[in-house]
Design an enzyme around this catalytic site. Sequence first.
Site, PDB file in Angstrom:
ATOM      1  N   SER A 124       0.830  -1.199   0.000  1.00 37.24           N
ATOM      2  CA  SER A 124       0.000   0.000   0.000  1.00 37.24           C
ATOM      3  C   SER A 124       0.865   1.249   0.000  1.00 37.24           C
ATOM      4  O   SER A 124       1.981   1.249   0.544  1.00 37.24           O
ATOM      5  CB  SER A 124      -0.865  -0.030   1.261  1.00 37.24           C
ATOM      6  N   TYR A 148      -1.386  -0.998  10.700  1.00 34.96           N
ATOM      7  CA  TYR A 148      -1.713  -1.534   9.368  1.00 34.96           C
ATOM      8  C   TYR A 148      -0.529  -1.328   8.419  1.00 34.96           C
ATOM      9  O   TYR A 148      -0.051  -2.268   7.765  1.00 34.96           O
ATOM     10  CB  TYR A 148      -2.975  -0.846   8.812  1.00 34.96           C
ATOM     11  N   LYS A 152       2.249  -4.064   6.617  1.00 32.13           N
ATOM     12  CA  LYS A 152       2.577  -4.159   5.182  1.00 32.13           C
ATOM     13  C   LYS A 152       4.091  -4.078   4.980  1.00 32.13           C
ATOM     14  O   LYS A 152       4.661  -4.840   4.193  1.00 32.13           O
ATOM     15  CB  LYS A 152       1.889  -3.024   4.399  1.00 32.13           C
TER      16      LYS A 152
HETATM   17  P1  NAD Z   1     -11.148  -6.849   1.096  1.00 29.27           P
HETATM   18  O1  NAD Z   1     -11.353  -6.838   2.563  1.00 29.27           O
HETATM   19  O2  NAD Z   1     -12.296  -6.596   0.204  1.00 29.27           O
HETATM   20  O3  NAD Z   1     -10.454  -8.223   0.665  1.00 29.27           O
HETATM   21  C1  NAD Z   1      -9.605  -8.944   1.515  1.00 29.27           C
HETATM   22  C2  NAD Z   1     -10.115 -10.383   1.548  1.00 29.27           C
HETATM   23  O4  NAD Z   1      -9.281 -11.140   2.417  1.00 29.27           O
HETATM   24  C3  NAD Z   1     -11.534 -10.489   2.068  1.00 29.27           C
HETATM   25  O5  NAD Z   1     -12.302 -11.246   1.168  1.00 29.27           O
HETATM   26  C4  NAD Z   1     -11.395 -11.213   3.413  1.00 29.27           C
HETATM   27  O6  NAD Z   1     -12.506 -12.032   3.695  1.00 29.27           O
HETATM   28  C5  NAD Z   1     -10.111 -11.988   3.188  1.00 29.27           C
HETATM   29  N1  NAD Z   1      -9.379 -12.306   4.425  1.00 29.27           N
HETATM   30  C6  NAD Z   1      -9.054 -11.462   5.442  1.00 29.27           C
HETATM   31  N2  NAD Z   1      -8.388 -12.121   6.398  1.00 29.27           N
HETATM   32  C7  NAD Z   1      -8.263 -13.405   5.974  1.00 29.27           C
HETATM   33  C8  NAD Z   1      -7.672 -14.564   6.519  1.00 29.27           C
HETATM   34  N3  NAD Z   1      -7.066 -14.546   7.708  1.00 29.27           N
HETATM   35  N4  NAD Z   1      -7.745 -15.716   5.805  1.00 29.27           N
HETATM   36  C9  NAD Z   1      -8.354 -15.761   4.607  1.00 29.27           C
HETATM   37  N5  NAD Z   1      -8.937 -14.687   4.053  1.00 29.27           N
HETATM   38  C10 NAD Z   1      -8.892 -13.523   4.718  1.00 29.27           C
HETATM   39  O7  NAD Z   1      -9.971  -5.790   0.803  1.00 29.27           O
HETATM   40  P2  NAD Z   1      -9.399  -5.257  -0.567  1.00 29.27           P
HETATM   41  O8  NAD Z   1      -9.718  -3.806  -0.667  1.00 29.27           O
HETATM   42  O9  NAD Z   1      -9.793  -6.151  -1.667  1.00 29.27           O
HETATM   43  O10 NAD Z   1      -7.841  -5.373  -0.272  1.00 29.27           O
HETATM   44  C11 NAD Z   1      -7.075  -6.484  -0.709  1.00 29.27           C
HETATM   45  C12 NAD Z   1      -5.639  -6.272  -0.259  1.00 29.27           C
HETATM   46  O11 NAD Z   1      -5.131  -5.042  -0.779  1.00 29.27           O
HETATM   47  C13 NAD Z   1      -5.483  -6.193   1.260  1.00 29.27           C
HETATM   48  O12 NAD Z   1      -4.306  -6.875   1.631  1.00 29.27           O
HETATM   49  C14 NAD Z   1      -5.334  -4.703   1.513  1.00 29.27           C
HETATM   50  O13 NAD Z   1      -4.566  -4.439   2.668  1.00 29.27           O
HETATM   51  C15 NAD Z   1      -4.591  -4.247   0.262  1.00 29.27           C
HETATM   52  N6  NAD Z   1      -4.811  -2.822  -0.046  1.00 29.27           N
HETATM   53  C16 NAD Z   1      -6.080  -2.358  -0.172  1.00 29.27           C
HETATM   54  C17 NAD Z   1      -6.284  -0.990  -0.423  1.00 29.27           C
HETATM   55  C18 NAD Z   1      -7.676  -0.441  -0.534  1.00 29.27           C
HETATM   56  O14 NAD Z   1      -7.830   0.788  -0.400  1.00 29.27           O
HETATM   57  N7  NAD Z   1      -8.702  -1.229  -0.801  1.00 29.27           N
HETATM   58  C19 NAD Z   1      -5.182  -0.122  -0.565  1.00 29.27           C
HETATM   59  C20 NAD Z   1      -3.904  -0.656  -0.449  1.00 29.27           C
HETATM   60  C21 NAD Z   1      -3.715  -2.019  -0.181  1.00 29.27           C
HETATM   61  N1  UFG Z   2     -12.346  11.399   3.484  1.00 32.39           N
HETATM   62  C1  UFG Z   2     -13.322  12.261   3.908  1.00 32.39           C
HETATM   63  N2  UFG Z   2     -14.464  11.717   4.422  1.00 32.39           N
HETATM   64  C2  UFG Z   2     -14.671  10.374   4.533  1.00 32.39           C
HETATM   65  C3  UFG Z   2     -13.652   9.505   4.091  1.00 32.39           C
HETATM   66  C4  UFG Z   2     -12.492  10.045   3.583  1.00 32.39           C
HETATM   67  O1  UFG Z   2     -13.168  13.475   3.822  1.00 32.39           O
HETATM   68  O2  UFG Z   2     -15.731   9.952   5.030  1.00 32.39           O
HETATM   69  C5  UFG Z   2     -11.117  11.955   2.882  1.00 32.39           C
HETATM   70  C6  UFG Z   2      -9.842  11.613   3.634  1.00 32.39           C
HETATM   71  O3  UFG Z   2      -9.601  12.550   4.647  1.00 32.39           O
HETATM   72  C7  UFG Z   2      -8.793  11.645   2.504  1.00 32.39           C
HETATM   73  C8  UFG Z   2      -9.590  11.166   1.284  1.00 32.39           C
HETATM   74  O4  UFG Z   2     -10.963  11.374   1.606  1.00 32.39           O
HETATM   75  O5  UFG Z   2      -8.383  12.955   2.279  1.00 32.39           O
HETATM   76  C9  UFG Z   2      -9.385   9.695   0.962  1.00 32.39           C
HETATM   77  O6  UFG Z   2      -9.651   8.912   2.126  1.00 32.39           O
HETATM   78  P1  UFG Z   2      -9.818   7.331   2.075  1.00 32.39           P
HETATM   79  O7  UFG Z   2     -10.168   6.880   3.449  1.00 32.39           O
HETATM   80  O8  UFG Z   2     -10.730   6.952   0.962  1.00 32.39           O
HETATM   81  O9  UFG Z   2      -8.367   6.819   1.659  1.00 32.39           O
HETATM   82  P2  UFG Z   2      -6.959   6.994   2.383  1.00 32.39           P
HETATM   83  O10 UFG Z   2      -6.048   7.640   1.391  1.00 32.39           O
HETATM   84  O11 UFG Z   2      -7.079   7.645   3.693  1.00 32.39           O
HETATM   85  O12 UFG Z   2      -6.534   5.481   2.645  1.00 32.39           O
HETATM   86  C10 UFG Z   2      -6.624   4.465   1.649  1.00 32.39           C
HETATM   87  C11 UFG Z   2      -6.810   3.123   2.341  1.00 32.39           C
HETATM   88  C12 UFG Z   2      -5.566   2.788   3.114  1.00 32.39           C
HETATM   89  C13 UFG Z   2      -4.381   2.808   2.193  1.00 32.39           C
HETATM   90  C14 UFG Z   2      -4.282   4.160   1.507  1.00 32.39           C
HETATM   91  C15 UFG Z   2      -3.158   4.186   0.509  1.00 32.39           C
HETATM   92  O13 UFG Z   2      -7.902   3.178   3.236  1.00 32.39           O
HETATM   93  O14 UFG Z   2      -5.683   1.508   3.664  1.00 32.39           O
HETATM   94  O15 UFG Z   2      -5.501   4.455   0.834  1.00 32.39           O
HETATM   95  O16 UFG Z   2      -3.296   3.129  -0.365  1.00 32.39           O
HETATM   96  F1  UFG Z   2      -3.263   2.608   2.914  1.00 32.39           F
END
Ligand code: NAD
Ligand code: UFG
Length: 334
Positions: A124, A148, A152
Amino acid sequence: MEILVTGGSGYIGSHTVIELINFGYKVVVVDNLCNSKIESLKRVEKLTNSKIPFYKLDVRDKKALKKIFEKHDIYAVIHFAGLKSVSDSIINPTYYYDVNVGGAICIMQLVQEFACKSFIFSSSATVYGNPSKVPIKETFPLCAVNPYGRSKLMVENILQDMLLANTDCKIALLRYFNPVGAHVSGLIGENPKNTPNNLMPYISQVAIGKLDKLKIFGADYNTSDGTGVRDYIHVIDLARGHIKALEYLENNQLLIANLGTGKGYSVLDLIKTFEATTKKKIPYEIVARRKGDVATCYTDTSYAFKKLNWQAKYKLDKMCKDTWRWQKNNPNGY
Ligand code: NAD
Ligand code: UFG
């Protein structure tokens, strides 16, 4: 030869499974469904006209996981499974380390034992902490500022140690920026269990009437309009980045790449684009900053383009349009 996708019924996982199948890969999915529903994979099967082997298991359960490696000829793993809420990770850090680090270690041990060729890890942008400048390059200092993010970073470090010890397994660390959007069919999309933490699903739930209004966390940042700036990337572009990473690992040992569009949009930009594309009004109020948020975060795309010949193609209006189609068709998610 199959690709094991952990967390494959989740948001990014399910979209990546579609792309993998479309590109001709055979896929096996494991997920414990703690943050997703099996319905997402049923819909992926419908969209791809295929049958996906699925195992409901926890990635920390090495014994159960080993059976999957014995049964299938796994040559690559894409490891999405994990927990992703920054705020929950601060409340319950040991649980986060257990799942995110412990789960990854379990898989890595099996990857070594079964001599899998490639491992792709969902990292991330959060590993850069509060960057001193933008756009963010892969060479910037790493400085996670919450459990978190540290989980990572730990996994990134362990994987690189594994690479030093075991040159047979190739590794990609993909640092995602802000994934949004949904599959164009409107059949699969992001399905938050509770009130969304992230901006795009919050906006779309305001649009559908499930939430009253958006709270904007701070309008006093040093940005064009005072609200936070992020690099939103369409989940399908992100999914395709994984295909490119798999191809890259055919001939290379290690890839560390940022996956984003390289464009920063403020919260108000996103609201305006969402309103213009969907004709839905998004009421909002400005409230205090959210603890831990950075002002501006977007990537330099040159490294990913050079190494992968990949760049995101979808623009912000398409991200909003696809999010809204999914939300409208599935007001209560799966
Ligand atoms: P998500 O929660 O939709 O998907 C994660 C999946 O992993 C879920 O289906 C959950 O049921 C499964 N899971 C969690 N713990 C588990 C375990 N112990 N065993 C088996 N399955 C398990 O999240 P996502 O948005 O699809 O994210 C996928 C990956 O990308 C994650 O590792 C997350 O940290 C990373 N990531 C997400 C974002 C974002 O903003 N969505 C940003 C950066 C990194
Ligand atoms: N924001 C609001 N109101 C809300 C939610 C978000 O104003 O209800 C704002 C936040 O302050 C930020 C922007 O919208 O300025 C984006 O916020 P998000 O929560 O959508 O995303 P972040 O960038 O904070 O974080 C996301 C994931 C993290 C990941 C990161 C970088 O949640 O897990 O992107 O990949 F680490």
